[in-house]
Write an enzyme that holds these catalytic residues in place. Structure first.
Site, PDB file in Angstrom:
ATOM      1  CE  LYS A 158      53.377 -33.754   7.468  1.00 19.78           C
ATOM      2  NZ  LYS A 158      53.727 -32.833   6.380  1.00 19.78           N
ATOM      3  CB  THR A 159      50.771 -29.387  11.979  1.00 24.27           C
ATOM      4  OG1 THR A 159      51.999 -30.095  11.764  1.00 24.27           O
ATOM      5  CG2 THR A 159      50.702 -28.952  13.423  1.00 24.27           C
TER       6      THR A 159
ATOM      7  CG  ASP B 141      52.542 -33.041  13.898  1.00 30.16           C
ATOM      8  OD1 ASP B 141      52.609 -33.619  12.786  1.00 30.16           O
ATOM      9  OD2 ASP B 141      52.539 -31.798  14.011  1.00 30.16           O
ATOM     10  CD  GLU B 142      57.136 -32.704  12.376  1.00 26.58           C
ATOM     11  OE1 GLU B 142      57.695 -33.460  11.540  1.00 26.58           O
ATOM     12  OE2 GLU B 142      56.993 -31.481  12.216  1.00 26.58           O
TER      13      GLU B 142
ATOM     14  CD  GLN C 231      58.681 -32.492   6.364  1.00 27.74           C
ATOM     15  OE1 GLN C 231      59.012 -31.649   7.192  1.00 27.74           O
ATOM     16  NE2 GLN C 231      57.465 -32.570   5.868  1.00 27.74           N
TER      17      GLN C 231
ATOM     18  NE  ARG D  79      60.409 -26.806   6.893  1.00 28.92           N
ATOM     19  CZ  ARG D  79      59.264 -27.479   7.057  1.00 28.92           C
ATOM     20  NH1 ARG D  79      58.397 -27.087   7.960  1.00 28.92           N
ATOM     21  NH2 ARG D  79      58.980 -28.531   6.323  1.00 28.92           N
TER      22      ARG D  79
HETATM   23  P1  ATP Z   1      55.256 -29.773   7.769  1.00 29.32           P
HETATM   24  O1  ATP Z   1      55.439 -31.000   6.945  1.00 29.32           O
HETATM   25  O2  ATP Z   1      56.274 -28.764   7.460  1.00 29.32           O
HETATM   26  O3  ATP Z   1      55.103 -30.084   9.217  1.00 29.32           O
HETATM   27  P2  ATP Z   1      52.394 -29.600   7.581  1.00 29.32           P
HETATM   28  O4  ATP Z   1      51.994 -30.624   6.622  1.00 29.32           O
HETATM   29  O5  ATP Z   1      52.216 -29.909   9.009  1.00 29.32           O
HETATM   30  O6  ATP Z   1      53.882 -29.123   7.276  1.00 29.32           O
HETATM   31  P3  ATP Z   1      50.942 -27.221   8.167  1.00 29.32           P
HETATM   32  O7  ATP Z   1      52.013 -26.541   8.910  1.00 29.32           O
HETATM   33  O8  ATP Z   1      49.808 -27.793   8.910  1.00 29.32           O
HETATM   34  O9  ATP Z   1      51.579 -28.305   7.205  1.00 29.32           O
HETATM   35  O10 ATP Z   1      50.355 -26.248   7.066  1.00 29.32           O
HETATM   36  C1  ATP Z   1      51.191 -25.494   6.193  1.00 29.32           C
HETATM   37  C2  ATP Z   1      50.535 -24.165   5.876  1.00 29.32           C
HETATM   38  O11 ATP Z   1      49.384 -24.374   5.060  1.00 29.32           O
HETATM   39  C3  ATP Z   1      50.067 -23.447   7.114  1.00 29.32           C
HETATM   40  O12 ATP Z   1      50.311 -22.062   6.942  1.00 29.32           O
HETATM   41  C4  ATP Z   1      48.580 -23.739   7.140  1.00 29.32           C
HETATM   42  O13 ATP Z   1      47.858 -22.709   7.785  1.00 29.32           O
HETATM   43  C5  ATP Z   1      48.229 -23.787   5.647  1.00 29.32           C
HETATM   44  N1  ATP Z   1      47.077 -24.651   5.337  1.00 29.32           N
HETATM   45  C6  ATP Z   1      46.913 -25.942   5.671  1.00 29.32           C
HETATM   46  N2  ATP Z   1      45.755 -26.430   5.183  1.00 29.32           N
HETATM   47  C7  ATP Z   1      45.156 -25.410   4.500  1.00 29.32           C
HETATM   48  C8  ATP Z   1      43.920 -25.278   3.744  1.00 29.32           C
HETATM   49  N3  ATP Z   1      43.080 -26.291   3.590  1.00 29.32           N
HETATM   50  N4  ATP Z   1      43.682 -24.078   3.182  1.00 29.32           N
HETATM   51  C9  ATP Z   1      44.545 -23.047   3.326  1.00 29.32           C
HETATM   52  N5  ATP Z   1      45.700 -23.105   4.010  1.00 29.32           N
HETATM   53  C10 ATP Z   1      46.009 -24.272   4.590  1.00 29.32           C
HETATM   54 MG    MG Z   2      53.636 -30.057  10.589  1.00 32.30          MG
END
Ligand code: ATP
Ligand code: MG
Length: 745
Positions: free
Chosen positions: A31-32, A216-217, A247, A603
């Site tokens: 997402k982030t 975000d969040e 979350q 995490r």
């Molecule tokens: P959270 O819910 O914990 O905030 P999130 O959904 O924001 O998580 P991110 O932190 O953006 O997720 O990504 C999680 C991990 O996956 C990071 O290490 C990111 O670099 C990796 N990632 C995200 N998208 C891809 C992709 N398309 N290919 C490979 N790695 C990815």
């Molecule tokens: Mg995130």
């Protein structure tokens, strides 16, 4: 821009330009990352960075996001990437008058807030046993989160004597904040909201400026934040929110999960994108987290999948005691890092409350494993640091009575409670701030001779720093305050180990100021005292987290939001602690705790360790414990057979074997302790003094000089009190002698 490394859904989200967008997805689904790429994509499409607003949950997340965007598309001046609090502060610095404040208002942190409330309790002769300060401050904060003024609170209450007491405190608290030209955290959001709401012209400016708004969040936004964003987005309706209802872990602080669940209702033409592939965790970890969170009823059903292998099974360990638990965790870290494949910064210990941290610190220390602790006793809350912060705050905002009362007798100036009380009464009669009152010579000379000399000296230093503020770096001001107020000397004279360690802390704080100045210099922005104080007031735990520190990270699960670690330990998996007793009192309490458990587990990238202690001492109270309900929910087929089995209790268990988690104080709200990293003590002490005191030099016309802030220049004039210098870059400045950081070259 090449978006090939994003998956199809991520790409769709990143390239969706017009109209409201909701990205609803589970942990670690990118997402982030997607939001970051979307910003870069917009800029590449010709959108001006100036018209982009992105809201993150911590300052650190904001900084990281900006760095990543700039790496992709180059410098982005004018773009707002920041937290809700920082954004509100920006708005209020610009439109302070619309909120009824002076331009140099200050921000009170939770400690100031409690002190203020304690003072009011005393002033109003309230029984502090029946109405403890934390209790009152929690109620007031809740009311402010709901945008409910004191009168409103009272009108809606049962109007009992108890409600009356709370009403009186709340009203007086707001009055004193205003009188001190200060806002607390809740005020930041609240005042920003009201400025926007009550001033259509101001709102219209932001509405037209910010064509693209992202949050975000989003699941953790509270009512006020929601209102602010909703209003700002009414201009272009290009609001993109990103979050995960599983979350939402800040309901206890006012977060409203409905904000995300009802987003489509607020913005009818919303495009919804779900991301289902998880890129963070191994299969077993993901399944384990899912087996727990699926027990929550009020959630949007979703399941993540991963291409990653199942990985190692989850390890569960039931230890005999909390001490043994800490020992076990430290031992595992040593074993796993011993192979050389893992650095210490690959490990995180995520606990439920700060009170759990001490034993882990002890155990890690014993094995000489370096760690950073992002909680517990805060850096800014140390007495001496806080004193200096109050001195600095007074330089900016003399109306801050709270700050003046704190430092007026630090170091000892012979001003006891009686004298202070008299001065306060005098100030009240005159309708002035304490500072103003004390600035008057007749007031100073009415004090006993010794006291009056000390007060005069204090006021002179404060005045000088105030007048010369623009000509000094923050670190110069700090040195001057430290030395010229006699603060440092008093500690030196004490000549005890404790005083020595306080001096160390003060010098440590100075390296923190240096870091700030350096960061600002790198960004090409001025480092002002005002901004430094804002930083101090609004820094959160996570902002201090350093992912390349080479150290094990200890923090609460709350602070770990958005972060990831190869190896995660979750200790204290016990009923009463996690889920905690307190949370169970509230409706939805268990569900929120379960979401927290989900956040903690997700995490982990490669390894997840869950532990519990059969006997635990917490807040001085020892008890036998029962394993956590969340362990019982866990899919047992994912567990490592070498670990312990989870006890399945018989249904007739009726003895309460929980542990009292104490109060909500255990939650992590405070900025962290900063790892020590300073020059040898003596050297630093000397340099502080030289910087502040060694300025008796005489300057003559034509002297070449360097100035700490303005650089190289030539003296063109000099009299008894001032030196006038023409600087190569900063132009002509008239500087006060005795404080200007000038050196002949
Ligand atoms: P959270 O819910 O914990 O905030 P999130 O959904 O924001 O998580 P991110 O932190 O953006 O997720 O990504 C999680 C991990 O996956 C990071 O290490 C990111 O670099 C990796 N990632 C995200 N998208 C891809 C992709 N398309 N290919 C490979 N790695 C990815
Ligand atoms: Mg995130």
């Amino acid at each position: 821009m090449n978006l090939d490394h994003l998956n199809k859904e991520q790409q769709k989200a990143a390239t969706h330009i017009d109209g409201p967008l909701l990205i609803l997805a589970g942990a670690g689904s990118g997402k982030t990352a997607t939001m970051t790429h979307r910003i870069a994509y917009l800029i590449e499409q010709g959108v001006s960075p100036y018209s982009i607003l992105a809201v993150t949950f911590t300052n650190k997340a904001a900084k990281e996001m900006r760095d990543r965007v700039e790496k992709l598309v180059g410098p982005c001046p004018g773009m707002w990437i920041m937290t809700f609090h920082a954004m509100s502060l920006r708005i209020l610095r610009e439109y302070y008058y619309a909120a009824g404040y002076d331009r140099n208002f200050v921000v009170y942190d939770t400690v100031d807030q409690k002190t203020l409330i304690k003072n009011i309790i005393k002033e109003q002769n309230i029984d502090s046993k029946q109405f403890p300060a934390p209790y009152l401050s929690a109620i007031i904060s809740k009311e402010k989160e709901a945008d409910s003024a004191p009168e409103n609170f009272f009108d809606l209450s049962d109007r009992s004597p108890k409600a009356k007491v709370i009403y009186n405190v709340y009203k007086e608290y707001q009055r004193q904040l205003k009188a001190n030209n200060a806002m607390d955290f809740d005020d930041l959001l609240l005042n920003a909201l009201h400025v926007l709401k009550d001033n259509p012209d101001i709102l219209a400016q932001y509405q037209s400026r910010f064509r693209y708004i992202m949050v975000d969040e989003y699941q953790d936004t509270n009512h006020i934040q929601y209102e602010i964003i909703k209003m700002m987005a009414q201009g272009h309706k290009n609001l993109c929110v990103v979050g995960d209802d599983d979350q939402c872990i800040y309901q206890w602080r006012g977060a409203d999960i409905r904000n995300i669940l009802d987003f489509e209702k607020d913005f009818p033409s919303t495009k919804v994108i779900k991301l289902e592939q998880n890129y963070r965790s191994c299969g077993n970890i993901l399944s384990a987290a899912h087996s727990v969170i699926k027990n929550n009823r009020g959630r949007k059903a979703k399941k993540l999948w991963t291409e990653a292998e199942a990985g190692s099974p989850i390890v569960y360990k039931r230890c005999d005691s909390d001490k043994e638990e800490a020992y076990y965790v430290a031992q595992e870290i040593e074993l796993l890092s011993g192979s050389g494949k893992k650095g210490y910064d690959d490990f995180a210990v995520l606990y439920r409350t700060n009170a759990q941290s001490r034993l882990f610190e002890d155990a890690l220390k014993r094995r000489h494993i370096p760690y950073q602790i992002l909680s517990g006793f805060s850096f800014y809350e140390r007495k001496e640091t806080k004193d200096m912060i109050c001195y600095m705050r007074l330089v900016v905002n003399p109306a801050d009575d709270l700050a003046l009362k704190r430092i007026i007798n630090e170091p000892k100036r012979g001003i006891g409670a009686t004298t202070l009380g008299k001065l306060e009464t005098l100030a009240k009669v005159k309708g002035q701030s304490l500072f103003e009152t004390l600035s008057q010579e007749e007031v100073i000379y009415s004090l006993p001779a010794k006291v009056s000399a000390a007060v005069k000296e204090l006021m002179d230093v404060m005045k000088l720093c105030r007048e010369e503020k623009e000509n000094l770096r923050v670190s110069d001001i700090y040195d001057n305050l430290l030395v010229k107020t006699g603060y440092m000397k008093a500690l030196e004279d004490e000549n005890t180990l404790e005083a020595e360690s306080r001096i160390e802390n003060l010098l440590d704080f100075k390296s923190f100021i240096y870091d700030f100045e350096e960061e600002k210099a790198n960004a090409g922005e001025p480092a002002t005292l005002e901004e430094f104080l804002e930083r101090v007031a609004t820094d959160s735990d996570t902002d201090k987290y350093d992912d390349e520190s080479g150290k094990v990270t200890l923090m609460t699960m709350h602070s770990a939001k958005g972060l990831e670690f190869p190896v995660v330990f979750m200790p204290g998996m016990e009923d009463g602690l996690f889920p905690g007793h307190r949370a169970l009192d509230r409706e939805d309490g268990l569900e929120e705790e379960r979401r927290l458990c989900y956040v903690g587990m997700t995490r982990a990238k490669e390894r997840l360790f869950l532990t519990s202690a059969a006997y635990r001492v917490l807040y001085g109270h020892g008890e036998y414990t029962r394993e956590s309900a969340f362990l019982r929910e866990l899919d047992k087929s994912l567990l490592d057979e070498a670990g312990d089995t989870i006890y399945e209790p018989s249904r007739r268990t009726n003895n309460r074997l929980g542990v009292d988690t104490g109060s909500l104080d255990g939650y992590n709200e405070n900025p962290p302790f900063r790892p020590y990293n300073f020059d040898p003590l003596k050297y630093a002490k000397q340099s502080v003094k030289e910087a502040a005191a060694g300025r008796g030099e005489e300057f003559m016309q034509g002297d070449q000089v360097t100035h700490g802030k303005f650089g190289h220049g030539i003296v063109v004039d000099s009299d008894a009190k001032t030196v006038t210098v023409v600087f190569e870059e900063a132009g002509t400045k008239k500087l006060a002698k005795g404080i200007a950081p000038l050196k002949k070259v």
